[in-house]
Design an enzyme around this catalytic site. Structure first.
Site, mmCIF file in Angstrom:
data_model
loop_
_atom_site.group_PDB
_atom_site.id
_atom_site.type_symbol
_atom_site.label_atom_id
_atom_site.label_comp_id
_atom_site.label_asym_id
_atom_site.label_seq_id
_atom_site.Cartn_x
_atom_site.Cartn_y
_atom_site.Cartn_z
ATOM 1 N N ARG A 149 0.932 -1.403 -0.103
ATOM 2 C CA ARG A 149 0.010 0.222 0.215
ATOM 3 C C ARG A 149 0.874 1.432 -0.178
ATOM 4 O O ARG A 149 2.040 1.155 -0.020
ATOM 5 C CB ARG A 149 -1.106 -0.024 1.572
ATOM 6 C CG ARG A 149 -2.024 -1.691 1.439
ATOM 7 C CD ARG A 149 -2.610 -1.121 2.850
ATOM 8 N NE ARG A 149 -3.404 -2.800 3.371
ATOM 9 C CZ ARG A 149 -2.864 -3.818 2.876
ATOM 10 N NH1 ARG A 149 -2.036 -3.130 4.087
ATOM 11 N NH2 ARG A 149 -4.260 -4.413 3.910
ATOM 12 N N LYS A 173 -1.705 -2.736 8.116
ATOM 13 C CA LYS A 173 -2.826 -1.774 9.016
ATOM 14 C C LYS A 173 -2.583 -2.980 10.187
ATOM 15 O O LYS A 173 -2.602 -4.076 10.161
ATOM 16 C CB LYS A 173 -4.100 -2.117 8.507
ATOM 17 C CG LYS A 173 -3.717 -1.051 7.276
ATOM 18 C CD LYS A 173 -5.297 -2.126 6.253
ATOM 19 C CE LYS A 173 -6.200 -0.637 5.198
ATOM 20 N NZ LYS A 173 -7.302 -1.147 4.490
ATOM 21 N N HIS A 246 -2.156 2.353 -6.040
ATOM 22 C CA HIS A 246 -3.730 1.155 -5.643
ATOM 23 C C HIS A 246 -3.558 0.550 -7.317
ATOM 24 O O HIS A 246 -3.674 -0.848 -7.227
ATOM 25 C CB HIS A 246 -4.737 1.524 -4.926
ATOM 26 C CG HIS A 246 -5.679 0.882 -3.663
ATOM 27 N ND1 HIS A 246 -4.520 0.638 -2.382
ATOM 28 C CD2 HIS A 246 -6.063 -0.095 -4.256
ATOM 29 C CE1 HIS A 246 -5.514 -0.575 -2.042
ATOM 30 N NE2 HIS A 246 -6.109 -0.897 -2.365
ATOM 31 N N ARG A 249 -1.432 -1.750 -6.771
ATOM 32 C CA ARG A 249 -1.243 -3.218 -6.554
ATOM 33 C C ARG A 249 -2.152 -3.433 -6.935
ATOM 34 O O ARG A 249 -1.921 -5.311 -6.852
ATOM 35 C CB ARG A 249 -1.572 -2.567 -4.931
ATOM 36 C CG ARG A 249 -1.703 -3.246 -3.898
ATOM 37 C CD ARG A 249 -2.169 -2.171 -2.793
ATOM 38 N NE ARG A 249 -3.242 -3.169 -2.088
ATOM 39 C CZ ARG A 249 -2.444 -4.242 -1.229
ATOM 40 N NH1 ARG A 249 -1.447 -4.269 -0.530
ATOM 41 N NH2 ARG A 249 -2.823 -4.939 0.077
ATOM 42 N N HIS A 272 -3.581 -8.552 3.074
ATOM 43 C CA HIS A 272 -5.257 -8.996 3.497
ATOM 44 C C HIS A 272 -5.694 -9.844 4.596
ATOM 45 O O HIS A 272 -5.014 -10.897 5.206
ATOM 46 C CB HIS A 272 -5.873 -9.452 2.221
ATOM 47 C CG HIS A 272 -5.428 -8.260 1.315
ATOM 48 N ND1 HIS A 272 -6.410 -9.452 -0.608
ATOM 49 C CD2 HIS A 272 -5.666 -7.643 1.283
ATOM 50 C CE1 HIS A 272 -5.809 -7.940 -0.752
ATOM 51 N NE2 HIS A 272 -5.822 -7.385 -0.282
ATOM 52 N N TYR A 281 -9.535 -10.578 -6.963
ATOM 53 C CA TYR A 281 -8.723 -10.623 -8.685
ATOM 54 C C TYR A 281 -9.178 -12.343 -9.288
ATOM 55 O O TYR A 281 -8.133 -12.032 -10.401
ATOM 56 C CB TYR A 281 -7.068 -10.179 -7.671
ATOM 57 C CG TYR A 281 -6.978 -9.503 -7.027
ATOM 58 C CD1 TYR A 281 -6.827 -7.731 -7.789
ATOM 59 C CD2 TYR A 281 -6.387 -8.998 -5.361
ATOM 60 C CE1 TYR A 281 -6.618 -6.798 -7.161
ATOM 61 C CE2 TYR A 281 -6.042 -8.105 -5.247
ATOM 62 C CZ TYR A 281 -6.235 -6.832 -5.231
ATOM 63 O OH TYR A 281 -6.243 -5.915 -5.189
#
Length: 300
Positions: A149, A173, A246, A249, A272, A281
């Protein structure tokens, strides 16, 4: 509204310090709550405690009338739901008026990604004889090589890179750490930048810094700065395409899956939490398989 401003500032600090959200994400929360504050003034709602479920529904209707996208509306409602959950935790309100508001059904859209020829064209835009050109090249190579990210990219320190193992320590995150491998192209670009361009940029800085990516002043490159770099590179290609960090990404994940990588591995590298997030995806991959079939099968 002075009390509201104080509460909002406390909430934003909570997101940044306790939740470890990036500055970009915190700014989005602040902007979305600001839109709701304007709505409160228009409807003469006196304070946060007075907001009801009916008010929350009316706010959603106003968003529909202003033709916000479903994605944008969902984000705003989720943001306010989190905000009121925080207010409830701090015993500033009794109820969460957004708890039962149904989010607009999301449009089913495949993630935007670049084809290999588009990526190659992007990599050819940098002047590798200049410090900023070397920085931009290593920035592009690393984003595409790792799928990290933009907030994770902006926070990379020199000590996070292991050239011998070709791995990058990423702080994702929720303060979660993960190691992501990178290839020889990214390694070469990083070496050139660190050994040459970065040293020249650092001479302009008022003080030393361990941040990997620097701006023209020699200070750390921010999330917004990285987005600006990508925008400028896209303009140089003269292609009518929208590219953001992004999108790189998305491109990383799509290319990995198209080349046979398993979903769990890609999930781990992207950071994730849930496999379902990575599964978006696979839709792109199916489209790719269908296109190949239609173009090559004699009875397609």
């Amino acid at each position: 509204m002075e009390f509201v401003k104080d509460v909002l500032n406390s909430f934003l600090e909570y997101l940044q310090i306790e939740k470890n959200y990036s500055k970009y994400t915190v700014d989005c929360y602040e902007k979305d709550i600001g839109i709701f504050m304007s709505f409160m003034q228009e409807e003469q709602i006196q304070n946060l405690q007075s907001v009801t479920y009916a008010d929350a529904r009316l706010f959603l209707t106003r968003l529909y009338e202003k033709q916000y996208s479903k994605r944008s509306m969902s984000r705003k409602i989720s943001c306010l739901r989190t905000f009121y959950r925080y207010l409830n935790r701090e015993e500033l309100v009794e109820d969460n008026p957004f708890a039962l508001v149904t989010l607009p059904k999301k449009e089913e859209r495949n993630p935007r990604f670049l084809y290999e020829e588009e990526i190659v064209k992007l990599f050819q835009m940098n002047d590798l004889t200049t410090p900023l050109g070397q920085r931009n090249q290593s920035l592009l190579e690393l984003l595409y090589a790792t799928g990290i990210r933009v907030s994770e990219c902006a926070s990379i320190k020199l000590s996070d890179i292991d050239f011998s193992l070709q791995t990058l320590l990423v702080y994702g995150k929720g303060k979660k750490q993960r190691y992501v491998p990178f290839g020889c192209y990214a390694k070469g670009a990083l070496r050139v930048y660190i050994d040459n361009g970065r040293k020249l940029l650092l001479k302009k800085a008022p003080s030393d810094t361990h941040s990997l990516f620097l701006n023209y002043k020699g200070t750390p490159l921010t999330d917004r700065g990285i987005r600006l770099v990508i925008d400028q590179l896209v303009k140089k290609t003269a292609e009518n395409i929208h590219i953001s960090p992004h999108v790189l990404r998305h491109t990383f994940a799509t290319h990995m899956l198209n080349e046979g990588a398993d979903l769990r591995t890609v999930q781990e590298m992207l950071g994730h939490e849930h496999l379902s997030t990575t599964q978006i995806y696979t839709h792109v991959t199916k489209d790719r398989l269908k296109a190949v079939y239609m173009n090559h099968h004699p009875r397609a």
